[in-house]
Design an enzyme around this catalytic site. Structure first.
Site, PDB file in Angstrom:
ATOM      1  N   HIS A 223       0.440  -1.600  -0.147  1.00 45.85           N
ATOM      2  CA  HIS A 223      -0.138   0.388  -0.287  1.00 45.85           C
ATOM      3  C   HIS A 223       1.102   1.060  -0.048  1.00 45.85           C
ATOM      4  CE1 HIS A 223      -3.578  -2.634   1.056  1.00 45.85           C
ATOM      5  NE2 HIS A 223      -2.273  -3.010   1.806  1.00 45.85           N
TER       6      HIS A 223
ATOM      7  N   GLU B 205      -1.396  -0.654   7.733  1.00 40.16           N
ATOM      8  CA  GLU B 205      -2.368  -1.149   8.774  1.00 40.16           C
ATOM      9  C   GLU B 205      -1.621  -2.001   9.634  1.00 40.16           C
ATOM     10  OE1 GLU B 205      -3.537  -3.226   5.300  1.00 40.16           O
ATOM     11  OE2 GLU B 205      -2.133  -4.608   5.732  1.00 40.16           O
TER      12      GLU B 205
ATOM     13  N   HIS C 169       3.443  -7.310   1.556  1.00 37.52           N
ATOM     14  CA  HIS C 169       3.055  -8.770   2.381  1.00 37.52           C
ATOM     15  C   HIS C 169       2.040  -9.205   2.000  1.00 37.52           C
ATOM     16  CE1 HIS C 169       0.430  -4.539   2.774  1.00 37.52           C
ATOM     17  NE2 HIS C 169      -0.977  -5.877   3.156  1.00 37.52           N
TER      18      HIS C 169
ATOM     19  N   ARG D 265      -1.400  -4.804  -5.844  1.00 40.10           N
ATOM     20  CA  ARG D 265      -1.350  -6.187  -6.903  1.00 40.10           C
ATOM     21  C   ARG D 265      -0.426  -6.962  -6.765  1.00 40.10           C
ATOM     22  NH1 ARG D 265      -6.557  -7.063  -8.288  1.00 40.10           N
ATOM     23  NH2 ARG D 265      -7.948  -7.290  -6.391  1.00 40.10           N
TER      24      ARG D 265
HETATM   25 ZN    ZN Z   1      -2.808  -5.119   2.679  1.00 42.14          ZN
END
Ligand code: ZN
Length: 311
Positions: free
Chosen positions: A97, A114, A171, A191
């Site tokens: 991200h 996150e 991740h 992605r």
């Molecule tokens: Zn994520």
């Protein structure tokens, strides 16, 4: 008396999703491929409804725009945090991200840092976090040759583990994980690898290789082994999992009556285990609330594990 808002989650079907959200929390999920419960969200891609009180039927984003006084003095034009529960029956894509800066320029969005608390993990469940490339050119070479076995940093996880994932960290949540996630309110995922999986129509999901290369931190940041600070409650323990510039996450494990002060713009409260009383309402595992800034304290009574995320 201030506002304690009960929140109606939004559910997302995903190619990798399962049915634990129904089996464990009793949620009315759309199918047995449900990957995400957006438990507390004011994001446009999954704006939760308020279930009780004078704002019943309004969305979190509506309340934030029209009654900002309930959220203290925070800046910004959108509700800043998002809480999810993720059921990964299969592996999620390897992804990354952007930070606030990149996301603002390229996506007109917040970035996404996150964190994850492992609610459940099947035996041998893995997690991908970080990579082994030392330079950007090694990183690109590994991507171009599909050499993810060597590139990715992979390890086993267990129930109760906690991970902080700053923007820029490569991740993947893997098959067998049930995760509580607190994050910046952003839906921007780049992605880089999706295992060449195909959907029902035979299509692979879109990749964002260029953006992934742009935003991935190389070399990976080293994460110190974590020691969490525990404090005693009247009846139970509080564990501070993270205190960052984006959010603070505390877990309260209660075995009786505790009054939790609210000195934040708001608290995002998720009941992870057990049942009991929250001021004057009955609460149980799978319930989610926003405690607004006009509510100075909340008294909980019961045997419960409660996650509270704040700014
Ligand atoms: Zn994520």
């Amino acid at each position: 008396m201030g506002h304690i808002l009960k929140i109606q989650p939004v559910f997302k079907e995903m190619i990798w999703g399962g049915h634990k959200l129904r089996d464990i929390y009793g949620y009315n999920i759309p199918s047995s491929q449900t990957g995400e419960c957006w438990a507390i969200s004011g994001h446009k891609n999954g704006d939760c409804l308020i279930k009780n009180g004078e704002y019943q039927g309004k969305t979190v984003s509506w309340l934030f725009e029209n009654h900002k006084e309930l959220f203290g003095t925070i800046e910004g034009d959108q509700f800043p945090l998002l809480v999810k529960i993720i059921d990964a029956k299969n592996d999620l894509s390897v992804q990354v991200h952007p930070d606030n800066n990149y996301a603002k320029i390229h996506e007109n969005s917040l970035g996404k840092t996150e964190c994850w608390y492992v609610l459940q993990a099947d035996e041998g469940t893995k997690m991908v976090m970080g990579h082994h490339a030392q330079t950007k050119s090694d990183f690109i070479k590994a991507i171009e040759s599909d050499d993810y076995d060597h590139l990715l940093n992979t390890f086993e996880i267990n129930k109760g583990d906690f991970f902080y994932i700053p923007s820029g960290t490569l991740h993947a949540i893997c098959s067998g994980s049930l995760i509580y996630e607190a994050q910046q309110s952003s839906d921007i995922t780049y992605r880089v690898y999706d295992y060449h999986r195909k959907d029902k129509e035979g299509h692979e999901r879109q990749l964002h290789v260029k953006q992934s290369i742009d935003v991935t931190t190389v070399p990976s940041m080293h994460q110190d082994s974590k020691v969490f600070v525990n404090t005693h409650l009247d009846h139970g323990t509080k564990t501070r999992y993270v205190e960052s510039e984006f959010f603070i996450v505390d877990c309260y494990r209660m075995n009786g009556k505790n009054t939790i002060v609210n000195n934040k713009p708001f608290q995002l409260v998720s009941i992870l285990e057990g049942e009991g009383i929250m001021d004057d309402q009955v609460i149980k595992k799978g319930d989610h609330f926003i405690v607004c800034s006009d509510q100075d304290a909340v008294t909980y009574d019961g045997y419960m594990t409660i996650m509270i995320t704040t700014l």
